[in-house]
Each structure stands twice: as structure tokens, then as C-alpha cells.
Design an enzyme around this catalytic site. Sequence first.
Site, PDB file in Angstrom:
ATOM      1  N   ASP A  30       0.855  -1.191   0.000  1.00 25.97           N
ATOM      2  CA  ASP A  30       0.000   0.000   0.000  1.00 25.97           C
ATOM      3  C   ASP A  30       0.894   1.245   0.000  1.00 25.97           C
ATOM      4  O   ASP A  30       1.900   1.303   0.716  1.00 25.97           O
ATOM      5  CB  ASP A  30      -0.911  -0.003   1.242  1.00 25.97           C
ATOM      6  CG  ASP A  30      -2.056   0.985   1.113  1.00 25.97           C
ATOM      7  OD1 ASP A  30      -3.206   0.533   1.033  1.00 25.97           O
ATOM      8  OD2 ASP A  30      -1.787   2.208   1.101  1.00 25.97           O
ATOM      9  N   ILE A  31       0.513   2.221  -0.781  1.00 25.52           N
ATOM     10  CA  ILE A  31       1.336   3.440  -0.898  1.00 25.52           C
ATOM     11  C   ILE A  31       1.328   4.263   0.399  1.00 25.52           C
ATOM     12  O   ILE A  31       2.252   5.028   0.663  1.00 25.52           O
ATOM     13  CB  ILE A  31       0.863   4.271  -2.120  1.00 25.52           C
ATOM     14  CG1 ILE A  31       1.945   5.174  -2.650  1.00 25.52           C
ATOM     15  CG2 ILE A  31      -0.417   5.047  -1.824  1.00 25.52           C
ATOM     16  CD1 ILE A  31       1.656   5.755  -4.027  1.00 25.52           C
ATOM     17  N   ASN A  85     -12.865  -3.557   2.008  1.00 28.67           N
ATOM     18  CA  ASN A  85     -13.887  -2.508   1.976  1.00 28.67           C
ATOM     19  C   ASN A  85     -14.740  -2.711   0.728  1.00 28.67           C
ATOM     20  O   ASN A  85     -14.242  -3.151  -0.309  1.00 28.67           O
ATOM     21  CB  ASN A  85     -13.219  -1.126   1.935  1.00 28.67           C
ATOM     22  CG  ASN A  85     -12.446  -0.835   3.203  1.00 28.67           C
ATOM     23  OD1 ASN A  85     -12.942  -1.076   4.303  1.00 28.67           O
ATOM     24  ND2 ASN A  85     -11.224  -0.338   3.070  1.00 28.67           N
ATOM     25  N   GLN A  90     -14.905   1.793  -0.233  1.00 30.28           N
ATOM     26  CA  GLN A  90     -13.496   1.822  -0.594  1.00 30.28           C
ATOM     27  C   GLN A  90     -13.148   3.078  -1.381  1.00 30.28           C
ATOM     28  O   GLN A  90     -14.005   3.679  -2.027  1.00 30.28           O
ATOM     29  CB  GLN A  90     -13.092   0.564  -1.363  1.00 30.28           C
ATOM     30  CG  GLN A  90     -13.593   0.478  -2.793  1.00 30.28           C
ATOM     31  CD  GLN A  90     -14.869  -0.309  -2.955  1.00 30.28           C
ATOM     32  OE1 GLN A  90     -15.839  -0.100  -2.243  1.00 30.28           O
ATOM     33  NE2 GLN A  90     -14.879  -1.183  -3.911  1.00 30.28           N
ATOM     34  N   HIS A  96      -9.986  -5.432  -3.620  1.00 29.63           N
ATOM     35  CA  HIS A  96      -8.669  -5.715  -3.050  1.00 29.63           C
ATOM     36  C   HIS A  96      -8.834  -6.101  -1.585  1.00 29.63           C
ATOM     37  O   HIS A  96      -9.790  -5.691  -0.924  1.00 29.63           O
ATOM     38  CB  HIS A  96      -7.719  -4.513  -3.174  1.00 29.63           C
ATOM     39  CG  HIS A  96      -8.281  -3.242  -2.641  1.00 29.63           C
ATOM     40  ND1 HIS A  96      -9.170  -2.461  -3.358  1.00 29.63           N
ATOM     41  CD2 HIS A  96      -8.113  -2.607  -1.456  1.00 29.63           C
ATOM     42  CE1 HIS A  96      -9.505  -1.406  -2.642  1.00 29.63           C
ATOM     43  NE2 HIS A  96      -8.881  -1.464  -1.469  1.00 29.63           N
TER      44      HIS A  96
HETATM   45  P1  5GP Z   1      -9.583   1.239   0.090  1.00 28.89           P
HETATM   46  O1  5GP Z   1     -10.064   2.325   0.994  1.00 28.89           O
HETATM   47  O2  5GP Z   1     -10.051   1.420  -1.333  1.00 28.89           O
HETATM   48  O3  5GP Z   1      -9.881  -0.131   0.628  1.00 28.89           O
HETATM   49  O4  5GP Z   1      -8.009   1.349   0.068  1.00 28.89           O
HETATM   50  C1  5GP Z   1      -7.275   1.624  -1.077  1.00 28.89           C
HETATM   51  C2  5GP Z   1      -5.819   1.649  -0.694  1.00 28.89           C
HETATM   52  O5  5GP Z   1      -5.069   1.801  -1.881  1.00 28.89           O
HETATM   53  C3  5GP Z   1      -5.441   2.793   0.232  1.00 28.89           C
HETATM   54  O6  5GP Z   1      -4.941   2.246   1.453  1.00 28.89           O
HETATM   55  C4  5GP Z   1      -4.389   3.561  -0.553  1.00 28.89           C
HETATM   56  O7  5GP Z   1      -3.316   3.996   0.250  1.00 28.89           O
HETATM   57  C5  5GP Z   1      -3.936   2.565  -1.596  1.00 28.89           C
HETATM   58  N1  5GP Z   1      -3.529   3.178  -2.854  1.00 28.89           N
HETATM   59  C6  5GP Z   1      -4.198   4.148  -3.544  1.00 28.89           C
HETATM   60  N2  5GP Z   1      -3.536   4.447  -4.676  1.00 28.89           N
HETATM   61  C7  5GP Z   1      -2.443   3.656  -4.709  1.00 28.89           C
HETATM   62  C8  5GP Z   1      -1.377   3.523  -5.648  1.00 28.89           C
HETATM   63  O8  5GP Z   1      -1.297   4.190  -6.685  1.00 28.89           O
HETATM   64  N3  5GP Z   1      -0.410   2.602  -5.348  1.00 28.89           N
HETATM   65  C9  5GP Z   1      -0.474   1.843  -4.221  1.00 28.89           C
HETATM   66  N4  5GP Z   1       0.527   0.971  -4.027  1.00 28.89           N
HETATM   67  N5  5GP Z   1      -1.465   1.947  -3.309  1.00 28.89           N
HETATM   68  C10 5GP Z   1      -2.435   2.851  -3.563  1.00 28.89           C
END
Ligand code: 5GP
Length: 109
Positions: A30-31, A85, A90, A96
Site C-alpha cells: 500500500d502506498i 472494503n 473503498q 482488493h
Molecule cells: P480502500 O479504501 O479502497 O480499501 O483502500 C485503497 C488503498 O489503496 C489505500 O490504502 C491507498 O493507500 C492505496 N492506494 C491508492 N492508490 C495507490 C497507488 O497508486 N499505489 C499503491 N501501491 N497503493 C495505492
Amino acid sequence: MAECIFCKIKDKQIPTKLLYEDGDVMVFPDIHPIKSVHLLIVPKKHIDDFAGVEDASLFSKLFIVAQKMVAREGLKDKGFRLVINGGGAQIVPHLHIHLMGPVGKTAGL
Ligand code: 5GP
Ligand code: ZN
């Protein structure tokens, strides 16, 4: 999907270090990690969220990879959490699983 960040990662349009990859699943950090290990386990096929999965065998594939990553990251005895999520909760609308650890026991989520 053209505008989907995780599809762009799959298509190598956003350079991202994959920690695991097979024909169906990819894993990358995760970034914005919230634990020292914070990985995203992602189907290569674009599916908006958990509720949209039609092929139940995808669940096995994702969870088998999650299990491998738990072992590989040394989290078996350190505590870990899997989070999905969905339904608009999400940020990234491409299915994911978050794998996070180490985590201790918690009273709630
Ligand atoms: P969600 O809230 O959709 O379950 O979480 C999405 C996750 O994706 C977040 O924790 C966010 O930090 C991560 N994320 C968003 N954009 C990127 C990206 O471009 N690269 C990576 N490695 N993670 C990302
Ligand atoms: Zn996508």
C-alpha cells in the site's frame, strides 16, 4: 478499466513493485501503509468490489495468496488483519484485500 489505478498498475502504466504475481492475482505494498506490513492483494481482472464477484473460485485464489503472504511476511505468530472494503466504502473501486500486521488483539474493529 481505463481510469482505474489498480488496472493501471496491472498494465504497468503506474510502476509498482509487485511482491507476488500469477495469472489472476497481484500483490503490492500500500502506498500509505498503516502498519509495518500493509499489502494489497488484488485480482488482475477489474471487479468493482466484493459484492460484484461472480466467480467464487476467485475468492480461493485471493485467500490462498493472502495466506502465502502472511507466511512470507513472518506474520503467522505476530498478528495480522485482513480487510475488504466494499459497497462504496473503498477509495479505489477495484476489489482488493488489505493485509496488515503486526497487530495485537483488539476489542473491536
Ligand atoms: P480502500 O479504501 O479502497 O480499501 O483502500 C485503497 C488503498 O489503496 C489505500 O490504502 C491507498 O493507500 C492505496 N492506494 C491508492 N492508490 C495507490 C497507488 O497508486 N499505489 C499503491 N501501491 N497503493 C495505492
Ligand atoms: Zn481496475
